[in-house]
Design an enzyme around this catalytic site. Structure first.
Site, mmCIF file in Angstrom:
data_model
loop_
_atom_site.group_PDB
_atom_site.id
_atom_site.type_symbol
_atom_site.label_atom_id
_atom_site.label_comp_id
_atom_site.label_asym_id
_atom_site.label_seq_id
_atom_site.Cartn_x
_atom_site.Cartn_y
_atom_site.Cartn_z
ATOM 1 N N CYS A 1 -6.737 -28.757 11.000
ATOM 2 C CA CYS A 1 -7.980 -29.521 11.146
ATOM 3 C C CYS A 1 -7.750 -31.020 10.935
ATOM 4 C CB CYS A 1 -9.028 -28.987 10.181
ATOM 5 S SG CYS A 1 -9.537 -27.307 10.603
ATOM 6 N N CYS B 1 -7.116 -28.309 5.954
ATOM 7 C CA CYS B 1 -5.832 -27.741 6.404
ATOM 8 C C CYS B 1 -5.159 -28.663 7.418
ATOM 9 C CB CYS B 1 -6.015 -26.328 6.965
ATOM 10 S SG CYS B 1 -6.342 -26.215 8.722
ATOM 11 N N CYS C 1 -12.617 -28.845 6.650
ATOM 12 C CA CYS C 1 -11.412 -28.118 6.246
ATOM 13 C C CYS C 1 -10.243 -29.075 6.057
ATOM 14 C CB CYS C 1 -11.064 -27.068 7.294
ATOM 15 S SG CYS C 1 -9.552 -26.168 6.933
ATOM 16 N N ASP D 1 0.861 -1.184 0.000
ATOM 17 C CA ASP D 1 0.000 0.000 0.000
ATOM 18 C C ASP D 1 0.897 1.233 0.000
ATOM 19 O OD1 ASP D 1 1.003 0.101 2.531
ATOM 20 O OD2 ASP D 1 -0.912 -0.119 3.557
ATOM 21 N N HIS E 1 -5.169 -22.088 10.055
ATOM 22 C CA HIS E 1 -6.543 -22.471 9.697
ATOM 23 C C HIS E 1 -7.298 -21.312 9.043
ATOM 24 C CE1 HIS E 1 -10.594 -23.839 9.583
ATOM 25 N NE2 HIS E 1 -10.914 -22.679 10.144
ATOM 26 N N ASP F 1 -2.717 8.357 -1.679
ATOM 27 C CA ASP F 1 -4.040 8.978 -1.632
ATOM 28 C C ASP F 1 -4.346 9.465 -0.228
ATOM 29 O OD1 ASP F 1 -4.208 6.445 -0.493
ATOM 30 O OD2 ASP F 1 -6.298 6.178 -1.043
ATOM 31 N N ASP G 1 -8.012 -7.583 0.246
ATOM 32 C CA ASP G 1 -7.077 -7.882 1.332
ATOM 33 C C ASP G 1 -7.752 -7.489 2.630
ATOM 34 O OD1 ASP G 1 -6.568 -4.835 0.925
ATOM 35 O OD2 ASP G 1 -5.634 -5.331 2.841
HETATM 36 ZN ZN LIG Z 1 -8.592 -25.908 9.002
#
Ligand SMILES: [Zn+2]
Length: 383
Positions: free
Chosen positions: A327, A324, A322, A91, A353, A145, A284
């Protein structure tokens, strides 16, 4: 050559595309995790690669104060310094100056502000923001800006928008004069489609507060200056959510269809799906990482506050749907224990996660658009 953007399919206003940067191709719509100080807090870069973001965001204001732009530039820019081979966006520093620093003074030339770290005095202008962002060497950088506060009256909103437009033109001029000073010049492959060396891409930012006519004017005049991508700034500044959506929808109508559109600082899992469906390509937000550090976890079954005693003996995974590594391996009881004991690992696992959940959400959104379906929130069925 700046980045290229290709749209592959659309579903309603939603777009499925690719943003080609000097550090890799990004599948859009994309959610960009925030790595404020050249780190996504708690996650080492090799693990971050596995979680899968193709682009992360870093904050110019923070890196300018610590460790300093010159240090990062000498160490190869952000990519070399943090050993991150994929794309980065920075940014302009403007938003943090307005939200974090005290005693700031805005003039035509730029903003004088005091560091939130030690109170030292600094000055940011369109030129110095560009100089800093070129030194940091992100793939996508942002025009300097003024983020208009909310609420703001009509006169103040227009004056702020006009100031941003003048700063936007100055940002572009400085960038065009210095874009070949980027620290990775010559280290990345030239664009195969042209003779030009790869350069950073400078995006313009549309302001105009909550005034739809000013948003249109800001969009049209920013497009006149001309950029390879456009951001919608000045939202999520305390306005009600329906107003955010209204301004986004109205502003999108005035942005070119063939350029990437970036909605800054948004949002919840529901919101990123909603805005992707409206035709936003990039987003974002600190929410998944910051919430993780506070024990707030996003799952396919809704939000979980892992600190609650009800999870103390819960053997189930955090989110049964999930994939991941958290999990797949740990129970809610263990995550609750780590959090209650204030263990560092709690922040690490929770962040893995939440980031996985956000990235999976966007993957599903992209699949939906590819199939011609309007994306729906993973939680929509429950609401
Ligand atoms: Zn997860």
């Amino acid at each position: 050559m700046p980045c290229a953007f290709h749209i592959q399919t659309t579903a309603g206003p939603g777009r499925r595309g690719q943003l080609v940067t000097p550090h890799g191709t990004i599948e859009t719509p994309v959610f960009m995790p925030v790595g404020t100080l050249a780190t996504v807090k708690g996650i080492p870069q090799d693990l971050l690669e596995e979680i899968g973001p193709e682009i992360i965001l870093s904050n110019t204001y923070h890196l300018y104060l610590r460790p300093g732009v010159d240090t990062v530039r000498k160490l190869g820019g952000l990519h070399g310094f943090m050993s991150w081979p994929r794309a980065v966006l920075t940014d302009s520093g403007g938003f943090q100056v307005f939200s974090l620093s005290e005693l700031r003074k805005v003039k035509e030339e730029g903003v004088t502000f005091r560091s939130h770290l030690d109170g030292s005095s600094h000055f940011f202008s369109p030129e110095s923001s560009m100089e800093a962002q070129i030194g940091l060497g992100a793939d996508v950088i942002m025009a300097f800006d003024e983020c208009t506060e909310h609420p703001a009256d009509a006169r103040r909103t227009r004056e702020s928008m006009e100031l941003t437009l003048r700063w936007t033109a100055r940002s572009k001029k400085y960038f065009e004069d210095h874009k070949h000073d980027v620290p990775w010049k010559g280290l990345v492959q030239k664009d195969a489609q042209s003779d030009g060396a790869a350069t950073q891409s400078l995006f313009g930012i549309v302001q105009g507060g909550m005034d739809l006519a000013l948003r249109r004017e800001s969009a049209e005049r920013t497009i006149e200056i001309g950029f390879p991508g456009y951001a919608i700034g000045g939202l999520s500044v305390g306005e009600p959510r329906h107003l955010t959506r209204e301004v986004v929808e109205a502003t999108l109508q005035h942005l070119p269809a063939d350029k990437p559109r970036y909605l800054m600082g948004v949002g919840t899992p529901e919101e990123i799906v909603e805005y992707a469906a409206l035709g936003i390509d990039m987003m974002d937000c600190v929410l998944p990482t910051r919430a993780a550090r506070h024990g707030l976890l996003f799952t396919s079954e809704g939000r979980i506050s892992i600190k609650q005693a009800r999870y103390a003996q819960d053997e189930a995974p955090l989110d049964p749907k999930c994939p991941c590594r958290v999990c797949q391996r740990y129970s809610r009881a263990y995550l609750r224990h780590l959090y209650a004991a204030n263990e560092v690992l709690a922040q690490v696992l929770n962040t893995i996660h939440n980031l996985s959940f956000y990235l999976d959400t966007m993957r599903t959104v992209r699949q939906s658009i590819s199939l011609g379906d309007v994306p729906r929130s993973p939680l929509a069925a429950r609401q």
